[in-house]
Design a protein around this motif. Structure first.
Motif, PDB file in Angstrom:
ATOM      1  N   LEU A 160       0.823  -1.211   0.000  1.00  0.00           N
ATOM      2  CA  LEU A 160       0.000   0.000   0.000  1.00  0.00           C
ATOM      3  C   LEU A 160       0.859   1.263   0.000  1.00  0.00           C
ATOM      4  O   LEU A 160       0.496   2.270  -0.620  1.00  0.00           O
ATOM      5  N   TRP A 161       2.004   1.218   0.666  1.00  0.00           N
ATOM      6  CA  TRP A 161       2.941   2.343   0.578  1.00  0.00           C
ATOM      7  C   TRP A 161       3.449   2.503  -0.854  1.00  0.00           C
ATOM      8  O   TRP A 161       3.653   3.625  -1.334  1.00  0.00           O
ATOM      9  N   CYS A 162       3.643   1.381  -1.540  1.00  0.00           N
ATOM     10  CA  CYS A 162       4.085   1.432  -2.941  1.00  0.00           C
ATOM     11  C   CYS A 162       3.029   2.076  -3.834  1.00  0.00           C
ATOM     12  O   CYS A 162       3.364   2.754  -4.805  1.00  0.00           O
ATOM     13  N   ALA A 166      -5.278  -0.960  -8.416  1.00  0.00           N
ATOM     14  CA  ALA A 166      -6.356  -1.956  -8.422  1.00  0.00           C
ATOM     15  C   ALA A 166      -5.811  -3.356  -8.174  1.00  0.00           C
ATOM     16  O   ALA A 166      -6.399  -4.137  -7.415  1.00  0.00           O
ATOM     17  N   ALA A 167      -4.680  -3.680  -8.781  1.00  0.00           N
ATOM     18  CA  ALA A 167      -4.090  -5.013  -8.603  1.00  0.00           C
ATOM     19  C   ALA A 167      -3.690  -5.254  -7.156  1.00  0.00           C
ATOM     20  O   ALA A 167      -3.920  -6.346  -6.610  1.00  0.00           O
ATOM     21  N   VAL A 168      -3.106  -4.254  -6.525  1.00  0.00           N
ATOM     22  CA  VAL A 168      -2.719  -4.383  -5.115  1.00  0.00           C
ATOM     23  C   VAL A 168      -3.955  -4.565  -4.241  1.00  0.00           C
ATOM     24  O   VAL A 168      -3.990  -5.435  -3.360  1.00  0.00           O
ATOM     25  N   ILE A 169      -4.976  -3.774  -4.500  1.00  0.00           N
ATOM     26  CA  ILE A 169      -6.208  -3.875  -3.706  1.00  0.00           C
ATOM     27  C   ILE A 169      -6.874  -5.234  -3.902  1.00  0.00           C
ATOM     28  O   ILE A 169      -7.302  -5.869  -2.930  1.00  0.00           O
ATOM     29  N   VAL A 170      -6.949  -5.696  -5.144  1.00  0.00           N
ATOM     30  CA  VAL A 170      -7.539  -7.013  -5.420  1.00  0.00           C
ATOM     31  C   VAL A 170      -6.759  -8.107  -4.697  1.00  0.00           C
ATOM     32  O   VAL A 170      -7.345  -9.005  -4.086  1.00  0.00           O
ATOM     33  N   THR A 230       4.515 -11.929  -0.647  1.00  0.00           N
ATOM     34  CA  THR A 230       4.494 -11.991  -2.116  1.00  0.00           C
ATOM     35  C   THR A 230       3.933 -10.695  -2.693  1.00  0.00           C
ATOM     36  O   THR A 230       4.486 -10.138  -3.653  1.00  0.00           O
ATOM     37  N   ILE A 231       2.851 -10.216  -2.112  1.00  0.00           N
ATOM     38  CA  ILE A 231       2.249  -8.956  -2.564  1.00  0.00           C
ATOM     39  C   ILE A 231       3.230  -7.804  -2.373  1.00  0.00           C
ATOM     40  O   ILE A 231       3.398  -6.961  -3.273  1.00  0.00           O
ATOM     41  N   ASN A 232       3.910  -7.782  -1.254  1.00  0.00           N
ATOM     42  CA  ASN A 232       4.886  -6.727  -0.983  1.00  0.00           C
ATOM     43  C   ASN A 232       6.051  -6.771  -1.963  1.00  0.00           C
ATOM     44  O   ASN A 232       6.479  -5.739  -2.483  1.00  0.00           O
ATOM     45  N   VAL A 233       6.566  -7.960  -2.219  1.00  0.00           N
ATOM     46  CA  VAL A 233       7.696  -8.098  -3.150  1.00  0.00           C
ATOM     47  C   VAL A 233       7.283  -7.674  -4.554  1.00  0.00           C
ATOM     48  O   VAL A 233       8.020  -6.945  -5.243  1.00  0.00           O
ATOM     49  N   SER A 291       5.033  -5.574  -5.340  1.00  0.00           N
ATOM     50  CA  SER A 291       4.862  -4.119  -5.320  1.00  0.00           C
ATOM     51  C   SER A 291       6.195  -3.384  -5.427  1.00  0.00           C
ATOM     52  O   SER A 291       6.328  -2.431  -6.192  1.00  0.00           O
ATOM     53  N   VAL A 292       7.168  -3.840  -4.673  1.00  0.00           N
ATOM     54  CA  VAL A 292       8.496  -3.212  -4.731  1.00  0.00           C
ATOM     55  C   VAL A 292       9.115  -3.421  -6.120  1.00  0.00           C
ATOM     56  O   VAL A 292       9.726  -2.499  -6.674  1.00  0.00           O
ATOM     57  N   LEU A 293       8.920  -4.602  -6.675  1.00  0.00           N
ATOM     58  CA  LEU A 293       9.427  -4.852  -8.028  1.00  0.00           C
ATOM     59  C   LEU A 293       8.745  -3.937  -9.047  1.00  0.00           C
ATOM     60  O   LEU A 293       9.389  -3.438  -9.975  1.00  0.00           O
ATOM     61  N   PHE A 294       7.447  -3.710  -8.871  1.00  0.00           N
ATOM     62  CA  PHE A 294       6.738  -2.818  -9.791  1.00  0.00           C
ATOM     63  C   PHE A 294       7.286  -1.397  -9.697  1.00  0.00           C
ATOM     64  O   PHE A 294       7.550  -0.759 -10.719  1.00  0.00           O
ATOM     65  N   ILE A 295       7.458  -0.887  -8.481  1.00  0.00           N
ATOM     66  CA  ILE A 295       8.004   0.469  -8.313  1.00  0.00           C
ATOM     67  C   ILE A 295       9.408   0.545  -8.911  1.00  0.00           C
ATOM     68  O   ILE A 295       9.754   1.519  -9.591  1.00  0.00           O
ATOM     69  N   THR A 296      10.194  -0.498  -8.712  1.00  0.00           N
ATOM     70  CA  THR A 296      11.529  -0.546  -9.311  1.00  0.00           C
ATOM     71  C   THR A 296      11.440  -0.504 -10.830  1.00  0.00           C
ATOM     72  O   THR A 296      12.196   0.219 -11.491  1.00  0.00           O
ATOM     73  N   SER A 297      10.498  -1.257 -11.386  1.00  0.00           N
ATOM     74  CA  SER A 297      10.332  -1.257 -12.844  1.00  0.00           C
ATOM     75  C   SER A 297       9.909   0.120 -13.349  1.00  0.00           C
ATOM     76  O   SER A 297      10.337   0.555 -14.416  1.00  0.00           O
ATOM     77  N   ARG A 298       9.083   0.818 -12.583  1.00  0.00           N
ATOM     78  CA  ARG A 298       8.654   2.158 -12.998  1.00  0.00           C
ATOM     79  C   ARG A 298       9.815   3.146 -12.951  1.00  0.00           C
ATOM     80  O   ARG A 298       9.945   4.002 -13.832  1.00  0.00           O
TER      81      ARG A 298
END
Length: 127
Positions: free
Chosen positions: A5-7, A66-70, A81-84, A86-93
């Motif tokens: 959620l922080w991500c 939406a994906a994080v919330i779902v 898993t959700i946290n990892v 999320s961090v990978l997504f922010i890194t990709s961005r």
């Protein structure tokens, strides 16, 4: 509050980082804000790519949120898993923005696909 959620909050503010880069990198540096959209559309080179990265970031953030919330609501995925993811997504961005600014078009597209795959992953781990 979870790391994921922080991500989401970070993802919400990433486009504005690109906006600042675009405005500072514009032809005349920072401009007054009487017509910021026209100013951003008139940019070229590095500053224009920062503007385009901003637009793309605005487009992808709702899907990520939406994906994080779902994933949280489904309750089937491990929180770690959700946290990892999320961090990978922010890194990709962040990598995406760097690639856009550096004008590395092919690598930018590959990083974009990775980010979209990460968004889909939230749904797959929630099954």
């Amino acid at each position: 509050m979870t790391v994921a959620l922080w991500c989401v909050l970070i993802a919400i503010f990433l486009p504005y980082l690109c906006t600042v880069i675009a405005k500072i990198g514009g032809r005349f540096g920072l401009r007054d804000n009487h017509d910021p959209r026209d100013f951003l559309e008139s940019l070229d080179g590095f500053a224009r790519r920062a503007h385009w990265a901003q637009l793309n970031s605005f487009e992808v953030t709702p899907a990520f949120a939406a994906a994080v919330i779902v994933a949280h609501l489904a309750g089937n995925a491990e929180l770690v898993t959700i946290n990892v993811l999320s961090v990978l997504f922010i890194t990709s961005r962040l990598l995406y923005i760097i690639c856009y600014l550096a004008d590395w078009a092919t690598l930018r597209s590959l990083v974009w696909f990775v980010g979209m795959g990460l968004i889909a992953s939230f749904f797959f781990v929630s099954i």
